[in-house]
Design a protein around this motif. Structure first.
Motif, mmCIF file in Angstrom:
data_model
loop_
_atom_site.group_PDB
_atom_site.id
_atom_site.type_symbol
_atom_site.label_atom_id
_atom_site.label_comp_id
_atom_site.label_asym_id
_atom_site.label_seq_id
_atom_site.Cartn_x
_atom_site.Cartn_y
_atom_site.Cartn_z
ATOM 1 N N PRO A 1 -1.063 21.502 2.544
ATOM 2 C CA PRO A 1 -0.784 20.900 1.218
ATOM 3 C C PRO A 1 -0.185 21.881 0.209
ATOM 4 N N SER A 2 -0.557 23.167 0.294
ATOM 5 C CA SER A 2 -0.092 24.058 -0.769
ATOM 6 C C SER A 2 1.308 24.573 -0.546
ATOM 7 N N PRO B 1 1.804 19.583 10.756
ATOM 8 C CA PRO B 1 1.859 19.061 9.394
ATOM 9 C C PRO B 1 1.833 20.202 8.381
ATOM 10 N N LEU B 2 2.624 20.092 7.327
ATOM 11 C CA LEU B 2 2.668 21.143 6.321
ATOM 12 C C LEU B 2 1.332 21.241 5.614
ATOM 13 N N TYR C 1 -6.364 16.740 -3.203
ATOM 14 C CA TYR C 1 -5.405 15.923 -2.466
ATOM 15 C C TYR C 1 -6.042 15.338 -1.212
ATOM 16 N N ALA D 1 -6.520 6.205 2.566
ATOM 17 C CA ALA D 1 -6.692 5.699 3.930
ATOM 18 C C ALA D 1 -7.755 4.607 3.962
ATOM 19 N N TRP E 1 0.826 -1.200 0.000
ATOM 20 C CA TRP E 1 0.000 0.000 0.000
ATOM 21 C C TRP E 1 0.862 1.253 0.000
ATOM 22 N N PHE E 2 1.934 1.234 0.772
ATOM 23 C CA PHE E 2 2.792 2.395 0.985
ATOM 24 C C PHE E 2 3.440 2.879 -0.305
ATOM 25 N N GLU E 3 3.827 1.935 -1.167
ATOM 26 C CA GLU E 3 4.445 2.321 -2.438
ATOM 27 C C GLU E 3 3.493 3.204 -3.235
ATOM 28 N N TYR F 1 0.945 4.901 -1.969
ATOM 29 C CA TYR F 1 0.684 6.111 -1.192
ATOM 30 C C TYR F 1 1.759 7.167 -1.428
ATOM 31 N N LEU F 2 3.002 6.735 -1.628
ATOM 32 C CA LEU F 2 4.097 7.693 -1.784
ATOM 33 C C LEU F 2 4.024 8.483 -3.080
ATOM 34 N N GLU F 3 3.346 7.935 -4.075
ATOM 35 C CA GLU F 3 3.312 8.623 -5.369
ATOM 36 C C GLU F 3 1.896 9.062 -5.709
ATOM 37 N N PRO F 4 1.442 10.184 -5.135
ATOM 38 C CA PRO F 4 0.061 10.611 -5.437
ATOM 39 C C PRO F 4 -0.072 10.895 -6.930
ATOM 40 N N SER G 1 -6.203 11.463 -0.396
ATOM 41 C CA SER G 1 -5.601 10.791 0.760
ATOM 42 C C SER G 1 -6.651 10.081 1.610
#
Lengths: 176, 103
Positions: B97-98, B94-95, B41, B49, B23-25, B27-30, B45
């Motif tokens: 998104p923009s 958390p940053l 986004y 989830a 799953w993580f692979e 998730y890393l590449e939106p 996400s």
């Protein structure tokens, strides 16, 4: 308190480096890791992934370590990480859970994408010993020396996983 | 090190890790389109989830329960609790998104 920081680059894009970093255990350079368990993991409202892992590692005690105080060669560390696939950043902090009265050590890794599509990693270590009895400086230096040796090994471990990932992706592509 | 702190949890850990890594692979590449706006986004996400919940939810539950039990049995939950109290990790928020800041 002693502080040390080191930065380096990977040629690969951020997502594959982050994947390699997450998959870094097991690898031949990390034989000192005895167990690793995820104890919490959530996707935050901002879409980032926060993970907490409990890791048991084998440590080598220096000759001058007070034997009555540190009685075991294994110790627990806590790793907390946050991955942001949108901002392309990965933060990961590891700290010791035991023997904190002797030495507190915290290692923070920050992996981010650079403007030219490469990946930059910055590793920081903070070592603090309030132990006293003339041992503080030695404990802090020892912790820092271990850290420096560890950063190189950690980088080799991640690079190894990276090359395995690259190979397997190539194979997948050629098999179409 | 592909071991769990308790040997009875190791099979569950391995199953969970495989499920998560797959799953993580992803998730890393939106998907490029998902990054085009904060709302897109956020929806993306959320879907990710949910996908995790569907694929890995039940093994996670079992694995987590096994680990919690082992932690109690080994008296480690007190150690964890203490570390959280002593040193609550104040992580940077958390940053949004923009933004694309680097520290």
């Amino acid at each position: 308190m002693k502080y040390h920081s080191q930065s380096f680059f990977y040629d690969d894009p951020w997502s594959i480096v982050s994947l390699a970093y997450f998959l870094r255990y097991p690898n031949p350079y990390a034989s000192h890791i005895i167990s690793c368990d995820v104890i919490s993991r959530i996707v935050t409202p901002a879409g980032t992934l926060q993970t907490t892992r409990l890791i048991l590692k084998r440590g080598s005690l220096p000759r001058w370590a007070p034997k009555g105080i540190i009685s075991r060669a294994e110790s627990w560390v806590l790793e907390e990480s946050e991955v942001d696939p949108l901002g392309k950043t990965l933060r990961c902090t590891t700290k010791n859970l035991e023997f904190t009265k002797v030495m507190k050590m915290e290692e923070s890794v920050f992996i981010r994408q650079t403007e030219d599509g490469q990946t930059a990693q910055t590793t920081e270590a903070r070592v603090l010993s309030g132990f006293g009895w003339g041992l503080t400086k030695r404990i802090e230096s020892h912790g820092l020396n271990r850290f420096k040796a560890h950063v190189q090994r950690s980088r080799e471990g991640v690079s190894l996983i990276l090359s395995l990932l690259r190979e397997s992706r190539l194979q997948t592509m050629t098999l179409g | 090190m592909a071991q769990s702190l308790a040997s009875e949890c190791t099979p569950l850990k391995k199953e969970y890790d495989s499920c998560f890594n797959a799953w993580f692979e992803g998730y890393l590449e939106p998907a490029v389109s998902a990054s085009s706006s904060p709302e897109k986004y956020s929806k993306y996400s959320q879907r990710k989830a949910e996908e995790f919940q569907q694929k890995c939810g039940s093994v996670w539950k079992e694995y987590k329960a096994c680990v919690q039990k082992a932690l109690k049995e080994k008296g480690l939950d007190a150690m964890l609790q203490q570390s959280r109290e002593e040193n609550p990790l104040s992580r940077p928020p958390p940053l949004p998104p923009s933004s694309n800041s680097s520290s």
